[in-house]
Design an enzyme around this catalytic site. Structure first.
Site, PDB file in Angstrom:
ATOM      1  N   SER A  23     -72.494 125.278  24.359  1.00 25.30           N
ATOM      2  CA  SER A  23     -72.827 124.461  25.350  1.00 25.30           C
ATOM      3  C   SER A  23     -73.760 123.365  24.951  1.00 25.30           C
ATOM      4  CB  SER A  23     -73.454 125.140  26.572  1.00 25.30           C
ATOM      5  OG  SER A  23     -74.701 125.334  26.240  1.00 25.30           O
ATOM      6  N   LYS A  24     -73.953 122.259  25.824  1.00 27.03           N
ATOM      7  CA  LYS A  24     -74.822 121.280  25.249  1.00 27.03           C
ATOM      8  C   LYS A  24     -76.180 121.740  25.043  1.00 27.03           C
ATOM      9  CE  LYS A  24     -72.748 117.472  27.833  1.00 27.03           C
ATOM     10  NZ  LYS A  24     -72.175 117.556  28.892  1.00 27.03           N
ATOM     11  N   ARG A  25     -76.624 122.956  25.548  1.00 26.94           N
ATOM     12  CA  ARG A  25     -78.015 123.300  24.849  1.00 26.94           C
ATOM     13  C   ARG A  25     -77.960 123.430  23.311  1.00 26.94           C
ATOM     14  NH1 ARG A  25     -78.868 128.333  25.581  1.00 26.94           N
ATOM     15  NH2 ARG A  25     -76.633 128.764  26.401  1.00 26.94           N
TER      16      ARG A  25
ATOM     17  N   GLY B 209     -76.794 121.577  21.260  1.00 30.93           N
ATOM     18  CA  GLY B 209     -76.845 120.209  20.592  1.00 30.93           C
ATOM     19  C   GLY B 209     -75.287 119.529  20.799  1.00 30.93           C
TER      20      GLY B 209
END
Ligand code: GLU
Length: 482
Positions: free
Chosen positions: A253-255, A257
């Site tokens: 996920s966006k976490r 990167g």
């Protein structure tokens, strides 16, 4: 045997993510390997979130990655249209067929009623599913609802006590019981079909032979099988490919990167490196070799070698791979690829003013040091800025004998600007002063660039040229006098 036909069916609700790109790639590779065809279908039935810009962006990303398709929104084909919102009348006809066969029914339940039903089931610790309330409405009751202006959604009648078996080409045999499914909506009251319905109609009409998609859709497969059966469509083969996890083994996920392909492009990853890297996310070739081009991958791609276990997105590996691809570019090609990245720096003009030879040396100098093309930002200052002497370099320059090294160098500067001549002139200093190579190279590097690290010195000097090199040398000597 029927020709293999696969499809990639993105919902244009955001940019193309790594996971979507990998699904598209596996479909593409399977089609190429099998001599089949790939269809690009746009699943835009989420009217609020779907946007044409995303559709364009997804196609641009796919092209950038090096994929192409045989039929799709942008190029038409025998099964046009390829955008679901342009196929509404087709879905309508099949909904009617199911209604006529009493395999579907209108549902007048309101959002509030459905929510209350859900809450009640959850409170009893049961899986929420539709009670089937409107299944048993009489014709008169239906008419009464219609007359009072209620527009129904259409629900599919889930057959009772059925077992559905999928022989998934990746996951093996997977069994589902119809008991676990409540009657589900196939068309909302606004006339828009739901995903599980539209996907079946389209895959069937577009003659898709293999549905290769993300594992998260495995849970949707039983509903789709019911529709295949109800409409007497031939069902395709299914292959559900595993999730992509971050290095912490959580779903990517966006976490973790950058998640969209465009972001990787903007960071300066090469499309051929990403193609190679994504192909290895869940698929493995027979040999040990990991750097493989389009053709090698397509030649050996089979679904049998797609792994059941999740793939882990290893950024270090991607970086390593990108570096390998950058190193293989010839200087002309590297220059072409770097142009947009150089243009975005403050040094664009200075690079443009270099002669073609200087530009070549610049490329040779930076090639070994680039992980991504965007790293050029950090590499250019050394060539064009006045040296700012870093602490470590200052220490080197404070050693005894540095002045003599620099003075001797100034007497040996070459008369041509060939990089090799610069290398020779430094070597001449080594010889004349009987020093170790590093005791000459290091002070010269520090004096001219202000840094202890950097690209090959003789290449940097060649990019500067004679005048600039000797100007820097004089300046460095002056600084030593102070
Ligand atoms: N539109 C769906 C998605 O983007 C496609 C699922 C499928 O391939 O069936 O997830």
């Amino acid at each position: 045997m029927h020709k293999v036909r696969v499809r990639f069916a993105p919902s244009p609700t955001g940019p193309l993510h790594i996971g979507g790109a990998r699904s598209a790639l596996f479909n593409y590779l399977y089609a190429v390997h099998q001599g089949g065809q790939l269809v690009l279908r746009i699943e835009d039935t989420d009217l609020e979130r779907s946007k044409r810009e995303y559709e364009e962006e997804i196609m641009t990303s796919l092209h950038w990655l090096g994929l192409s398709w045989d039929e799709g929104v942008d190029r038409g084909g025998p099964h046009s249209p390829y955008r679901q919102t342009e196929r509404l009348s087709i879905y309508q006809d099949y909904v009617q067929e199911l209604l006529d066969k009493d395999l579907a029914y209108p549902c007048f339940c309101t959002e509030e009623e459905l929510e209350a039903e859900r809450e009640a089931l959850l409170a009893q610790g049961e899986m929420p599913r539709y009670s089937g309330k409107c299944r048993s409405l009489t014709e008169d009751e239906r008419q009464a609802y219609q007359d009072s202006g209620h527009i129904p959604a259409i629900r599919f009648k889930v057959p009772e006590n059925q077992v559905y078996v999928v022989h998934d080409l990746v996951r093996g045999q997977v069994t589902f019981e119809s008991e676990n499914e409540g009657d589900f909506i196939i068309m909302k009251s606004d006339g828009i079909p739901t995903y599980n319905f539209a996907v079946v109609i389209d895959d069937a009409l577009m003659e898709i032979t293999h549905v290769v998609r993300a594992e998260e859709h495995l849970a949707n497969t039983p509903r789709q099988l019911m529709i295949y059966e109800a409409l007497r469509f031939k069902r395709p083969e299914f292959a559900h490919i595993s999730l992509i996890l971050g290095e912490d083994r959580q779903k990517m996920s966006k976490r973790h990167g950058a998640t969209s392909l465009i972001q990787y492009r903007e960071m300066g990853y090469l499309p051929e490196a990403l193609f190679n890297f994504l192909a290895l996310l869940g698929w493995s070739p027979e040999g040990e070799e990991e750097i493989l081009d389009h053709k090698q991958i397509a030649d050996s791609f089979t679904l049998e070698r797609v792994s059941r276990s999740p793939a882990v997105f290893d950024l270090d590996k991607l970086n390593w791979m990108n570096q390998q691809y950058v190193k293989r570019l010839d200087t002309q090609e590297l220059n072409n690829r770097l142009q947009p990245f150089i243009a975005a720096t403050a040094y664009a003009q200075q690079v443009e003013e270099l002669s073609s030879e200087q530009l070549q040396w610049l490329m040779q100098a930076v090639r070994e040091r680039l992980v991504c093309l965007k790293d050029i930002e950090q590499l250019l200052p050394i060539f064009f800025d006045e040296p700012k002497v870093e602490a470590e370099a200052g220490e080197v320059l404070s050693q005894p004998g540095v002045k003599q090294v620099l003075q001797t160098l100034s007497t040996h500067l070459p008369s041509t600007e060939d990089p090799d001549e610069y290398r020779q002139c430094i070597k001449a200093v080594v010889k004349e002063l009987k020093l170790k190579a590093k005791d000459v190279f290091m002070p010269v590097r520090c004096a001219l660039t202000g840094q202890v690290h950097g690209p090959d010195l003789h290449l940097i000097m060649a990019v500067w040229g004679l005048e600039e090199t000797s100007r820097r040398l004089q300046k460095a000597l002056e600084r030593l006098e102070d």
